[in-house]
Design an enzyme around this catalytic site. Structure first.
Site, PDB file in Angstrom:
ATOM      1  N   SER A  71       0.798  -1.237   0.000  1.00 28.99           N
ATOM      2  CA  SER A  71       0.000   0.000   0.000  1.00 28.99           C
ATOM      3  C   SER A  71       0.826   1.282   0.000  1.00 28.99           C
ATOM      4  O   SER A  71       0.273   2.366  -0.213  1.00 28.99           O
ATOM      5  CB  SER A  71      -0.919   0.028   1.221  1.00 28.99           C
ATOM      6  OG  SER A  71      -2.081  -0.675   0.924  1.00 28.99           O
ATOM      7  N   TYR A 248      -3.873   3.352   7.763  1.00 27.25           N
ATOM      8  CA  TYR A 248      -5.064   2.513   7.949  1.00 27.25           C
ATOM      9  C   TYR A 248      -5.993   3.185   8.960  1.00 27.25           C
ATOM     10  O   TYR A 248      -5.993   4.406   9.063  1.00 27.25           O
ATOM     11  CB  TYR A 248      -4.669   1.086   8.372  1.00 27.25           C
ATOM     12  CG  TYR A 248      -3.784   0.390   7.365  1.00 27.25           C
ATOM     13  CD1 TYR A 248      -4.213   0.196   6.062  1.00 27.25           C
ATOM     14  CD2 TYR A 248      -2.517  -0.057   7.706  1.00 27.25           C
ATOM     15  CE1 TYR A 248      -3.412  -0.446   5.117  1.00 27.25           C
ATOM     16  CE2 TYR A 248      -1.711  -0.703   6.780  1.00 27.25           C
ATOM     17  CZ  TYR A 248      -2.164  -0.882   5.488  1.00 27.25           C
ATOM     18  OH  TYR A 248      -1.374  -1.503   4.575  1.00 27.25           O
TER      19      TYR A 248
HETATM   20  N1  GLU Z   1      -1.984  -5.843  -2.025  1.00 31.86           N
HETATM   21  C1  GLU Z   1      -2.753  -5.475  -0.921  1.00 31.86           C
HETATM   22  C2  GLU Z   1      -4.214  -5.370  -1.271  1.00 31.86           C
HETATM   23  O1  GLU Z   1      -4.577  -4.693  -2.184  1.00 31.86           O
HETATM   24  C3  GLU Z   1      -2.253  -4.169  -0.340  1.00 31.86           C
HETATM   25  C4  GLU Z   1      -2.458  -4.261   1.077  1.00 31.86           C
HETATM   26  C5  GLU Z   1      -1.812  -3.174   1.889  1.00 31.86           C
HETATM   27  O2  GLU Z   1      -0.595  -3.022   1.928  1.00 31.86           O
HETATM   28  O3  GLU Z   1      -2.586  -2.468   2.538  1.00 31.86           O
HETATM   29  O4  GLU Z   1      -5.025  -5.976  -0.639  1.00 31.86           O
END
Ligand code: GLU
Length: 338
Positions: A71, A248
């Site tokens: 992300s 997040y």
């Molecule tokens: N590849 C992950 C997804 O799209 C990214 C997750 C992340 O790093 O938040 O679910």
């Protein structure tokens, strides 16, 4: 073992080494395991890198260890979309509001039918859809070229991680088709998803993250190569979104405790930006329940407190980061004068 004279004499390096040793014994958390490639991460991996806007680099631990950017790619690709289309068009497709929801939630802003911000998966997929280029190869190359400007080196996609992301990406596929259904992304849904999975699977080190952060801290200009990675005009857009939505659903508490624009990823990386001063890149794969690297959050909290980095801080810091960086050899000076 020190690697160079600077390792021996820089007080900032010594400080980082002490921080590294303090938190290396912290074994809480768990590695992301939604794909086997991430589940195999070594829980001892731990690297810290700082690059300042004068181009000085300070790094300790596993700063050469590669991991996938995940992300952390999102704010940088958002910057690229802004350069391709400008603010107004991008704003029509992706909003600016934190969600308080998980990064992969299937939620669109009810009023505008668009993803809430570019740091959640929906917003990142919509951003990736905005990349110009006649085919998926050209669109991916645009992303890789951008990261080259930020890091000063060529980065590559980790193919096994990409294939696993693609094979297990039903939720992202659902998000993309929902947005397609409401006219928020174009018809090339599978192509855009492939690019999104590849952008998440680009291999980086924590030193690359620090370089990327330092470039944003330096008005978009890589402090070592002198290349402009993003127009200075858009740096504030990227940093504002990192500040409000980058960590997040811990973003609010992060803004309160650390007070710096940052972005984290599920493989355990965090990039933080101290505008005008430096970029910080940290990697340690043990995550907390919200998906942030536990050691990396602790290190950032401590750096912010000790060096007074919180953007709204008004307390005298314990150390002066500018001094440590502008005079990397005070130990030598002290020795020769005394
Ligand atoms: N590849 C992950 C997804 O799209 C990214 C997750 C992340 O790093 O938040 O679910």
């Amino acid at each position: 073992m020190p690697n160079s004279l600077q390792d021996i004499i820089s007080p900032l390096h010594n400080y980082l080494m002490a921080l590294y040793q303090k938190y290396q014994s912290l074994k809480e958390g768990k590695v992301a395991d939604y794909i086997p490639e991430l589940g195999r991460a070594d829980t001892d991996w731990f690297g810290i890198s700082i690059v300042n806007t004068d181009g000085q680099i300070y790094q300790v631990g596993d700063y050469q260890q590669s991991f996938t950017i995940q992300s952390i790619s999102k704010p940088f690709v958002y910057g690229l979309a802004l350069e391709n289309y400008g603010r107004e068009t991008v704003l029509n497709r992706v909003g600016l509001e934190p969600t308080g929801e998980a990064f992969n939630s299937i939620v669109l802003d009810a009023k505008n039918n668009r993803p809430c911000n570019p740091m959640v998966n929906a917003g990142a997929i919509a951003t990736t859809d905005l990349l110009t280029g006649e085919d998926s190869g050209a669109r991916l190359q645009q992303i890789l070229k951008m990261f080259h400007l930020y890091t000063g080196r060529r980065l590559d996609v980790d193919i096994p991680v990409f294939l696993s992301e693609k094979a297990t990406g039903s939720r992202n596929r659902a998000i993309a088709y929902l947005m397609h259904n409401s006219g928020m992304i174009s018809d090339r849904v599978e192509e855009t998803l492939n690019i999104y999975f590849q952008q998440c699977s680009i291999s980086v080190t924590c030193n690359d993250l620090a370089m990327m952060g330092a470039t944003l801290a330096n008005k978009g200009k890589n402090p070592i190569t002198g290349e402009q990675a993003i127009k200075s005009h858009y740096v504030q857009d990227v940093l504002s979104l990192m500040h409000t939505c980058g960590m997040y659903d811990f973003a609010g508490e992060w803004a309160y405790r650390v007070g710096l624009p940052a972005k984290s990823g599920v493989s355990g990386g965090i990039v933080a930006v101290v505008p005008g001063k430096c970029g910080i890149g940290i990697f340690s794969p043990l995550l907390d329940a919200k998906g942030n690297s536990i050691r990396a959050v602790k290190v950032c909290e401590e750096l912010a407190k000790d060096f007074g980095l919180h953007l709204y801080g008004a307390v005298e810091p314990t150390y002066d980061l500018a001094f440590s960086m502008q005079q990397p050899y005070p130990f030598l000076t002290a020795t020769s004068s005394g």
